[in-house]
Write a protein that holds these residues in place. Structure first.
Motif, PDB file in Angstrom:
ATOM      1  N   UNK A  71      -2.585  -3.174   0.874  1.00  0.00           N
ATOM      2  CA  UNK A  71      -1.449  -2.738   1.694  1.00  0.00           C
ATOM      3  C   UNK A  71      -0.600  -1.709   0.945  1.00  0.00           C
ATOM      4  N   UNK A  72      -0.264  -2.008  -0.309  1.00  0.00           N
ATOM      5  CA  UNK A  72       0.531  -1.066  -1.091  1.00  0.00           C
ATOM      6  C   UNK A  72      -0.213   0.219  -1.391  1.00  0.00           C
ATOM      7  N   UNK A  73      -1.523   0.099  -1.661  1.00  0.00           N
ATOM      8  CA  UNK A  73      -2.332   1.292  -1.926  1.00  0.00           C
ATOM      9  C   UNK A  73      -2.376   2.178  -0.681  1.00  0.00           C
ATOM     10  N   UNK A  74      -2.552   1.558   0.485  1.00  0.00           N
ATOM     11  CA  UNK A  74      -2.620   2.335   1.724  1.00  0.00           C
ATOM     12  C   UNK A  74      -1.295   3.043   2.007  1.00  0.00           C
ATOM     13  N   UNK A  75      -0.180   2.336   1.810  1.00  0.00           N
ATOM     14  CA  UNK A  75       1.132   2.949   2.073  1.00  0.00           C
ATOM     15  C   UNK A  75       1.381   4.115   1.124  1.00  0.00           C
ATOM     16  N   UNK A  76       1.142   3.895  -0.175  1.00  0.00           N
ATOM     17  CA  UNK A  76       1.375   4.982  -1.132  1.00  0.00           C
ATOM     18  C   UNK A  76       0.381   6.116  -0.913  1.00  0.00           C
ATOM     19  N   UNK A  77      -0.859   5.787  -0.509  1.00  0.00           N
ATOM     20  CA  UNK A  77      -1.855   6.828  -0.249  1.00  0.00           C
ATOM     21  C   UNK A  77      -1.469   7.719   0.920  1.00  0.00           C
ATOM     22  N   UNK A  78      -0.999   7.095   2.006  1.00  0.00           N
ATOM     23  CA  UNK A  78      -0.609   7.864   3.191  1.00  0.00           C
ATOM     24  C   UNK A  78       0.640   8.698   2.898  1.00  0.00           C
ATOM     25  N   UNK A  79       1.657   8.052   2.299  1.00  0.00           N
ATOM     26  CA  UNK A  79       2.942   8.728   2.126  1.00  0.00           C
ATOM     27  C   UNK A  79       2.932   9.710   0.960  1.00  0.00           C
ATOM     28  N   UNK A  80       2.535   9.224  -0.221  1.00  0.00           N
ATOM     29  CA  UNK A  80       2.685  10.030  -1.427  1.00  0.00           C
ATOM     30  C   UNK A  80       1.546  11.021  -1.621  1.00  0.00           C
ATOM     31  N   UNK A  81       0.311  10.535  -1.472  1.00  0.00           N
ATOM     32  CA  UNK A  81      -0.822  11.429  -1.668  1.00  0.00           C
ATOM     33  C   UNK A  81      -1.055  12.327  -0.450  1.00  0.00           C
ATOM     34  N   UNK A  82      -0.787  11.825   0.741  1.00  0.00           N
ATOM     35  CA  UNK A  82      -1.059  12.596   1.944  1.00  0.00           C
ATOM     36  C   UNK A  82       0.122  13.404   2.436  1.00  0.00           C
ATOM     37  N   UNK A  83       1.094  12.724   3.032  1.00  0.00           N
ATOM     38  CA  UNK A  83       2.220  13.409   3.670  1.00  0.00           C
ATOM     39  C   UNK A  83       3.020  14.235   2.659  1.00  0.00           C
ATOM     40  N   UNK A  84       3.272  13.665   1.480  1.00  0.00           N
ATOM     41  CA  UNK A  84       4.080  14.360   0.471  1.00  0.00           C
ATOM     42  C   UNK A  84       3.478  15.708   0.096  1.00  0.00           C
ATOM     43  N   UNK A  85       2.168  15.733  -0.179  1.00  0.00           N
ATOM     44  CA  UNK A  85       1.555  16.983  -0.652  1.00  0.00           C
ATOM     45  C   UNK A  85       1.565  18.060   0.425  1.00  0.00           C
ATOM     46  N   UNK A  86       1.310  17.676   1.670  1.00  0.00           N
ATOM     47  CA  UNK A  86       1.340  18.668   2.744  1.00  0.00           C
ATOM     48  C   UNK A  86       2.767  19.162   2.960  1.00  0.00           C
ATOM     49  N   UNK A 165       9.312  10.547   1.298  1.00  0.00           N
ATOM     50  CA  UNK A 165       8.010   9.872   1.257  1.00  0.00           C
ATOM     51  C   UNK A 165       7.544   9.673  -0.180  1.00  0.00           C
ATOM     52  N   UNK A 166       7.941  10.560  -1.077  1.00  0.00           N
ATOM     53  CA  UNK A 166       7.646  10.376  -2.501  1.00  0.00           C
ATOM     54  C   UNK A 166       8.303   9.095  -3.003  1.00  0.00           C
ATOM     55  N   UNK A 167       9.579   8.921  -2.692  1.00  0.00           N
ATOM     56  CA  UNK A 167      10.297   7.720  -3.131  1.00  0.00           C
ATOM     57  C   UNK A 167       9.693   6.454  -2.516  1.00  0.00           C
ATOM     58  N   UNK A 168       9.396   6.497  -1.225  1.00  0.00           N
ATOM     59  CA  UNK A 168       8.816   5.327  -0.560  1.00  0.00           C
ATOM     60  C   UNK A 168       7.437   5.007  -1.130  1.00  0.00           C
TER      61      UNK A 168
END
Length: 311
Positions: A71-86, A165-168
């Motif tokens: 759950x935590x990996x998915x949230x950080x993956x979507x927000x930090x690795x995905x949304x943040x970079x775009x 999203x980086x912070x979250x």
């Protein structure tokens, strides 16, 4: 070396690697961003990182993270690795570098507040004082680098979204590091982010076919070092300290970006920019320092049962 200080030195070294590589990313993004759109650049970066991380995971036989960590990996993956970079790539095309630095550097403050609220992390006075000094430095750097008429409301909103999203993502990642290794958390977070960015696959293929080689090499560099290596060393260090303290460490990035732009791009910083960078570094030093009582407690010999618990 004292065995009680060795983990602290390793974590400090990992954090240093992270901030240096993240600072170098701003220079590489400037080059790659001239040939690649924000989404395509994010996807190319994440794919490069995922290949490197997946290979390393296979060689080390890390396996899959436990179910409780997903759950935590998915949230950080979507927000930090995905949304943040775009969002960051797009935002930096809409605003000047100074404005982007100002808005994105709200992130560490949000990390400290969210981690205190959601994770119960302490907010010691040294951390708050150091963050205040560093944020003042980031504001100084931002103002000194801002150009007239180079910003848009959309760009500011995108940079603010990136900060949130980086912070979250960081706060979601922190508890997971007690259940999975830093390499597992980074690898699968990167894979999740790549999946989020798959809608840009066609754009990536089209632009890679006509992009100059230096731009593509910079994109691959972003995946291998500021993503694969730096996010892993970040996770390693984060597992050994609080989210707020790690967030404060990233205030060293603006100072390093100024230095790297000077050395790599020949952009001579103004005196005000140098002063802001010095404030950023001073604030990081204050936020990562500990009181005399805390230093004594950290170096005091532990009881046998405490040593067993930390093993």
């Amino acid at each position: 070396m004292n065995t009680s200080t060795r983990p602290q030195l390793l974590a400090a070294g990992a954090a240093t690697v992270t901030v240096v590589l993240w600072a170098s990313a701003f220079v590489s993004i400037r080059s790659a961003g001239e040939a690649y759109a924000p989404g395509a650049l994010a996807l190319g970066r994440l794919l490069s990182g995922a290949v490197a991380l997946g290979t390393l995971c296979a060689l080390r036989r890390e396996g899959w993270p436990p179910r409780s960590a997903w759950r935590g990996i998915a949230i950080s993956g979507v927000l930090w690795f995905g949304v943040y970079m775009v969002a960051l790539n797009w935002g930096e095309q809409q605003v000047d570098a100074g404005t982007a630095a100002l808005v994105v550097n709200v992130g560490p403050l949000l990390i400290a507040l969210l981690s205190a609220r959601l994770l119960g992390d302490p907010l010691p006075s040294r951390l708050l004082a150091g963050m205040a000094v560093s944020f003042a430095g980031a504001v100084t750097v931002g103002l000194s680098m801002s150009g007239g008429g180079g910003s848009s409301l959309l760009g500011v909103a995108l940079c603010l979204l990136a900060a949130v999203v980086y912070a979250a993502g960081v706060v979601a990642q922190k508890p997971v590091l007690g259940r999975a290794s830093a390499l597992q958390v980074t690898t699968f977070g990167c894979l999740v982010g790549a999946v989020v960015c798959l809608p840009f696959a066609g754009q990536l293929v089209e632009q890679a076919a006509r992009a100059p080689l230096p731009a593509t090499l910079n994109m691959v560099y972003l995946g291998l070092f500021p993503t694969a290596l730096a996010f892993t060393t970040w996770a390693y260090a984060l597992a050994r300290t609080t989210a707020g303290r790690m967030g404060a460490t990233t205030y060293a990035v603006p100072a390093l970006v100024v230095l790297m732009s000077w050395l790599a791009l020949g952009e001579v910083p103004a005196p005000l920019t140098l002063a802001g960078g010095a404030l950023c570094l001073a604030g990081v030093a204050v936020s990562r320092s500990r009181s005399r009582t805390a230093r004594i407690a950290a170096t005091a010999p532990r009881r046998p049962e405490e040593a067993r618990e930390s093993a």
